[in-house]
Motif scaffolding. Structure first.
Motif, short mmCIF file in Angstrom:
data_model
loop_
_atom_site.label_atom_id
_atom_site.label_comp_id
_atom_site.label_asym_id
_atom_site.label_seq_id
_atom_site.Cartn_x
_atom_site.Cartn_y
_atom_site.Cartn_z
N UNK A 1 0.83 -1.21 0.00
CA UNK A 1 0.00 0.00 0.00
C UNK A 1 0.86 1.25 0.00
N UNK A 2 2.09 1.14 0.51
CA UNK A 2 3.01 2.27 0.54
C UNK A 2 3.87 2.35 -0.73
N UNK A 3 3.72 1.36 -1.62
CA UNK A 3 4.58 1.26 -2.80
C UNK A 3 3.76 1.42 -4.07
N UNK A 4 4.41 1.21 -5.21
CA UNK A 4 3.77 1.27 -6.52
C UNK A 4 3.63 -0.16 -7.04
N UNK A 5 2.40 -0.62 -7.25
CA UNK A 5 2.18 -1.99 -7.71
C UNK A 5 2.88 -2.25 -9.04
N UNK A 6 2.98 -1.24 -9.87
CA UNK A 6 3.66 -1.40 -11.16
C UNK A 6 5.14 -1.67 -10.96
N UNK A 7 5.74 -1.01 -9.99
CA UNK A 7 7.16 -1.23 -9.72
C UNK A 7 7.40 -2.62 -9.14
N UNK A 8 6.45 -3.11 -8.36
CA UNK A 8 6.57 -4.49 -7.85
C UNK A 8 6.58 -5.46 -9.02
N UNK A 9 5.71 -5.23 -9.99
CA UNK A 9 5.68 -6.08 -11.18
C UNK A 9 7.02 -6.00 -11.92
N UNK A 10 7.56 -4.81 -12.05
CA UNK A 10 8.82 -4.64 -12.75
C UNK A 10 9.97 -5.35 -12.01
N UNK A 11 9.90 -5.35 -10.68
CA UNK A 11 10.91 -6.08 -9.92
C UNK A 11 10.82 -7.56 -10.21
N UNK A 12 9.59 -8.09 -10.27
CA UNK A 12 9.42 -9.51 -10.61
C UNK A 12 9.99 -9.80 -11.99
N UNK A 13 9.69 -8.93 -12.94
CA UNK A 13 10.19 -9.13 -14.31
C UNK A 13 11.71 -9.05 -14.35
N UNK A 14 12.29 -8.19 -13.51
CA UNK A 14 13.75 -8.08 -13.47
C UNK A 14 14.39 -9.38 -13.03
N UNK A 15 13.68 -10.17 -12.24
CA UNK A 15 14.17 -11.47 -11.81
C UNK A 15 13.75 -12.57 -12.79
N UNK A 16 13.31 -12.18 -13.97
CA UNK A 16 12.97 -13.16 -15.00
C UNK A 16 11.59 -13.75 -14.87
N UNK A 17 10.75 -13.18 -14.02
CA UNK A 17 9.43 -13.75 -13.78
C UNK A 17 8.46 -13.28 -14.86
N UNK A 18 7.66 -14.22 -15.36
CA UNK A 18 6.66 -13.98 -16.38
C UNK A 18 5.60 -15.06 -16.24
N UNK A 19 4.44 -14.82 -16.80
CA UNK A 19 3.42 -15.85 -16.74
C UNK A 19 3.79 -17.00 -17.68
N UNK A 20 3.26 -18.17 -17.39
CA UNK A 20 3.59 -19.34 -18.21
C UNK A 20 3.00 -19.24 -19.60
N UNK A 21 1.95 -18.46 -19.77
CA UNK A 21 1.31 -18.34 -21.08
C UNK A 21 1.86 -17.18 -21.89
N UNK A 22 2.68 -16.34 -21.28
CA UNK A 22 3.23 -15.19 -21.99
C UNK A 22 2.40 -13.94 -21.87
N UNK A 23 1.25 -14.00 -21.20
CA UNK A 23 0.45 -12.80 -20.99
C UNK A 23 1.13 -11.93 -19.94
N UNK A 24 0.82 -10.61 -19.91
CA UNK A 24 1.48 -9.74 -18.94
C UNK A 24 1.14 -10.13 -17.50
N UNK A 25 2.09 -9.86 -16.61
CA UNK A 25 1.82 -10.08 -15.19
C UNK A 25 0.73 -9.12 -14.71
N UNK A 26 -0.21 -9.63 -13.93
CA UNK A 26 -1.24 -8.77 -13.34
C UNK A 26 -0.61 -7.89 -12.27
N UNK A 27 -1.20 -6.69 -12.09
CA UNK A 27 -0.73 -5.78 -11.04
C UNK A 27 -1.83 -5.41 -10.08
N UNK A 28 -2.96 -6.11 -10.12
CA UNK A 28 -4.02 -5.77 -9.16
C UNK A 28 -3.51 -6.00 -7.75
N UNK A 29 -4.12 -5.34 -6.74
CA UNK A 29 -3.58 -5.45 -5.38
C UNK A 29 -3.39 -6.89 -4.90
#
Length: 843
Positions: free
Chosen positions: A508-536
């Motif tokens: 709640x104190x952070x940016x959900x989009x930046x959390x997603x970008x951090x996951x992507x920086x560690x190579x994380x992606x969905x198994x189907x290739x669709x974008x990672x969700x950023x809902x709370x």
């Protein structure tokens, strides 16, 4: 008859003679103009490009220092050999049976051709007369056809036209074949042509080449073939479909009748070998008496032959089929894979693989009557991305009939992404919290910093999300896995115990989009290739991700924040012995090393005394995180040392069964058993690869910037919050409490005034209800005065005996100035009253 040397000198003369003597009679029968065929002959290129022969591809795995075959793939089972690796009997059988004048003609046997032409005139079609060189040409052309894709209707038509052009019965084709044969003889020696022919020839079914034929039909090598065996194999070349000897139930050429058709052709070849003095009379007599007794030794192909390593094998195959390095399109890549003779040396460690297979099989049954249960163990090497093991609780098959036999079979690789033979992925639960932790630290917060983890309802529109198109709204009330996890929690405590409400408060104190970008920086992606969700809710692990991806991400954390994409291939050598660069890992600095090292420190908590306690018994530093989705449908445990990272997933492939309410093995639930599973796997990994200490985390990210908490007693709540904000601290309402402070003012804080706390720490503020007053301090007073003072303040009085007004108060309870409610009884300890003075008498 031209000799071999004369053929090279007088080839143009031979060509002219052939067109005149061999082609023209056939043309006369078909009605084709002779000058047309002469034009065809003269217009053809002189040389035929001989492509690499289709050869099996073999995938290898590591067994210690040895590379051992894992699986073989081929469209044509062929093992090319050199001239000196073929027995003389096989060479002699080929020449005697197919082309007795092979070493004396110049590519086209005029005598044989004329005989074939006469047969053509009599029979109405172009027949016979092909030299070994011509047959070699035909097979080379046919090989080019076999490399064509045949998926679509148009492709099939193109393929068939190619086959017809290469093997069809027509004067034009025969003329082309002759011209190419002449060119072949100019370019190659007779021995080269003969060995090329023996390597390319079809021996029935998918068996091609003399070496593969020797292995398949007689379980021997081409070098060891006897005259009888060699003649039997060369006989097959004449009519591969009807003369092959692997069908004992065949009515015309089966074991019941001694493979009569093959024997007839075999004995004819043996007779020719004797006629041309290639074998003695004794050898001939012995050979024709020898019954045809094949020792069929199939060369199994495909990943299903790899046992428990089949899913890794399938992953390697998909890597090749997906990579443009191996062909411009998937059809070309598939053809190259099945025909290119690749030797693919992989990263699979069979020692760890064996542990993974036995462990997954022990804890996750292939089929279970109460759930469609799946399980995966997969591991990677930090710093290299090499996939070390990959096992799942199913038997691999691509056969529809087998797949329909039960849930214990599947072709789906649950460890990988969809494009690599995998599923749609699985929700990862709390393992995804590590990326909120990464952003928390990046924004200057520390592990000691606290948040309010009380259960509460959030307005989702209040969460910050700067990703394009993000728009969240509506109430959301996240809860925890267990009761008693609320209150003020540090980031370290939240990580150790995987507290949902604390991580939501952090997010709640952070940016959900930046959390997603951090996951992507560690190579994380969905198994189907669709974008990672950023809902709370995504911060609690609602994205569907493959286990290999999560193992890779945790390997990045353990590797000072350097994440290396997974690779499964160490080296590739093609059919010509040339190395092909395999797909390489891509290493990215996902976060600053200081952030990664602090994440590693935090993630040691779950293994040391948190949700995965007692997992690490190796004595080496190890980080890890559990994950559990809603309804306990998917369970995870991901861990890493500096040397090996591993992910364990167990859960529902389909359906919604609670993994805490079933007992498939070991008399326990998958939820409880996951710690034992990963303890076994990571102990084996450490035993093989060791592990180093994680680098120390910087103090500013663990303890944070320290400030002294001031005394806020008597301040209004607004004044207190303002002071805390100025110090970089947060606040929470602790509610009213009994206090001597004026009602509505701050009565106390937690932590207490004077405590050193990290910036960002939540300070609990308690407000006074004004219900307490200070007890008057009456020690030293006369009892009468003390009684009056205490009574006037609203307190009751009790003594320890005696009530002389002049007695002195020695002690009181509660003590003087202590806060207490009016009406509280104060106990006084009195001294004995002093004796009156004595009056003297005169004497």
């Amino acid at each position: 008859m031209l000799g071999a040397a004369g053929a090279f000198i007088g080839m143009s003369v031979v060509a002219g003679l052939l067109v005149t003597a061999a082609v023209t009679p056939a043309i006369a029968v078909t009605g084709m103009a002779a000058n047309n065929s002469i034009g065809v002959f003269e217009g053809l290129p002189e040389y035929l490009n001989v492509d690499q022969l289709a050869q099996p591809t073999t995938i290898y795995a590591k067994n210690g220092d040895q590379d051992v075959p894992l699986a073989t793939f081929y469209s044509q089972n062929r093992l090319p050999v050199a001239f000196d690796q073929i027995s003389q009997a096989a060479k002699d059988a080929a020449i005697a049976g197919e082309d007795p004048r092979f070493y004396t003609h110049g590519g086209v046997d005029i005598q044989g051709t004329v005989r074939g032409v006469l047969s053509t005139v009599a029979g109405g079609g172009v027949q016979g007369g092909s030299s070994i060189t011509q047959q070699y040409v035909k097979n080379v052309l046919l090989q080019k056809c076999e490399a064509l894709p045949v998926k679509t209707k148009e492709q099939k038509a193109t393929y068939q036209q190619c086959v017809d052009d290469s093997t069809g019965v027509s004067p034009d084709r025969k003329v082309k074949e002759m011209k190419y044969a002449i060119g072949i003889e100019k370019k190659y020696t007779k021995d080269q042509i003969l060995v090329g022919y023996l390597n390319i020839a079809g021996f029935g079914g998918t068996v091609y080449g003399i070496e593969a034929a020797a292995h398949y039909y007689y379980n021997t090598t081409a070098a060891a073939l006897t005259p009888a065996q060699a003649a039997s194999l060369i006989a097959i070349v004449n009519e591969p479909t009807s003369l092959k000897i692997d069908n004992p139930d065949s009515e015309t050429n089966g074991a019941a009748n001694g493979y009569a058709k093959n024997k007839e052709r075999r004995d004819y070849i043996l007779q020719k070998m004797y006629q041309y003095k290639r074998i003695t009379k004794a050898q001939y007599d012995e050979s024709v008496k020898t019954p045809i007794q094949p020792v069929i030794t199939p060369s199994e192909r495909g990943c299903q032959t790899a046992g428990g390593s089949a899913y890794f094998c399938d992953y390697v195959q998909k890597i090749i089929l997906n990579d443009p390095t191996f062909g411009a399109d998937e059809d070309t890549r598939a053809s190259n894979f099945n025909r290119g003779g690749y030797k693919i040396y992989t990263s699979l460690d069979l020692q760890l693989q064996q542990v993974a297979e036995s462990t997954i099989n022990s804890y996750v049954p292939q089929a279970y009557d109460r759930a469609d249960l799946g399980g995966v163990l997969v591991g990677v090497q930090p710093g290299t991305g090499r996939v070390l093991y990959m096992a799942q609780n199913k038997t691999y098959s691509q056969d529809p009939e087998i797949l329909n036999q039960g849930k214990q079979y599947t072709s789906v690789n649950y460890a990988t992404d969809q494009n690599y033979g995998g599923s749609n992925g699985f929700q990862v639960g709390s393992t995804y919290k590590v990326f909120t932790l990464a952003e928390w630290l990046k924004q200057g917060h520390s592990l000691n910093e606290t948040v309010n983890a009380n259960v509460r309802t959030y307005d989702q529109s209040k969460f910050k999300d700067t990703c394009p198109g993000a728009a969240w709204g509506g109430p959301w009330k996240p809860t925890n896995d267990s009761s008693g996890e609320e209150g003020i929690r540090s980031a370290q405590n939240a990580t150790t115990n995987s507290i949902n409400t604390a991580f939501v408060a952090m997010a709640y104190q952070l940016d959900l989009c930046e959390i997603k970008k951090d996951a992507e920086a560690f190579g994380v992606h969905t198994a189907t290739g669709s974008p990672l969700d950023t809902n709370p809710a995504s911060v609690l692990g609602t994205n569907n991700i493959a286990p290999l991806t999560m193992a890779t991400a945790f390997a990045g954390i353990a590797n000072n924040g350097m994440t290396c994409s997974p690779i499964a291939i160490d080296k590739i050598v093609d059919g010509n012995g040339k190395e092909i660069a395999p797909p390489a890992t891509k290493c990215t600095q996902s976060v600053d090393p200081a952030i990664a090292n602090t994440m590693a420190k935090a993630l040691q908590g779950p293994i040391q005394n948190g949700t995965a306690a007692n997992m690490n018994r190796t004595g080496k530093d190890m980080l890890g995180k559990t994950g559990t989705t809603d309804g306990n449908e998917q369970l995870w445990l991901v861990a890493s040392t500096t040397k090996v990272a591993g992910a364990y997933w167990v859960g529902n492939i389909s359906g919604h069964v609670d993994m805490r309410r079933i007992y498939p093995t070991h008399g326990t639930t998958p939820a409880i058993a996951r710690t034992a599973v990963m303890r076994t796997m990571m102990t084996a990994a450490v035993g093989k690869y060791g592990g180093d200490d994680f680098p120390a985390a910087p103090d500013k990210l663990t303890r944070g910037v320290q400030v002294a908490l001031p005394d806020l007693t008597g301040k209004t709540p607004d004044e207190a919050k303002s002071i805390l904000t100025g110090l970089g601290l947060d606040s929470a309402d602790g509610g009213p409490q009994d206090s001597v402070a004026p009602a509505g003012t701050i009565s106390a804080t937690d932590p207490a005034a004077g405590t050193q706390v990290s910036k960002g720490t939540v300070i609990t503020l308690f407000t006074s209800n004004g219900s307490l007053v200070p007890v008057p301090n009456v020690v030293g007073q006369k009892y009468g005065d003390a009684l009056a003072a205490l009574t006037a303040a609203g307190f009751k009085v009790k003594t320890n005996g005696g009530n002389s007004p002049t007695a002195t108060v020695q002690a009181q309870d509660p003590a003087g100035n202590a806060p207490a409610k009016p009406g509280t009884e104060v106990t006084l300890t009195l001294a004995a009253p002093a004796a009156p003075p004595t009056q003297g008498t005169g004497g």
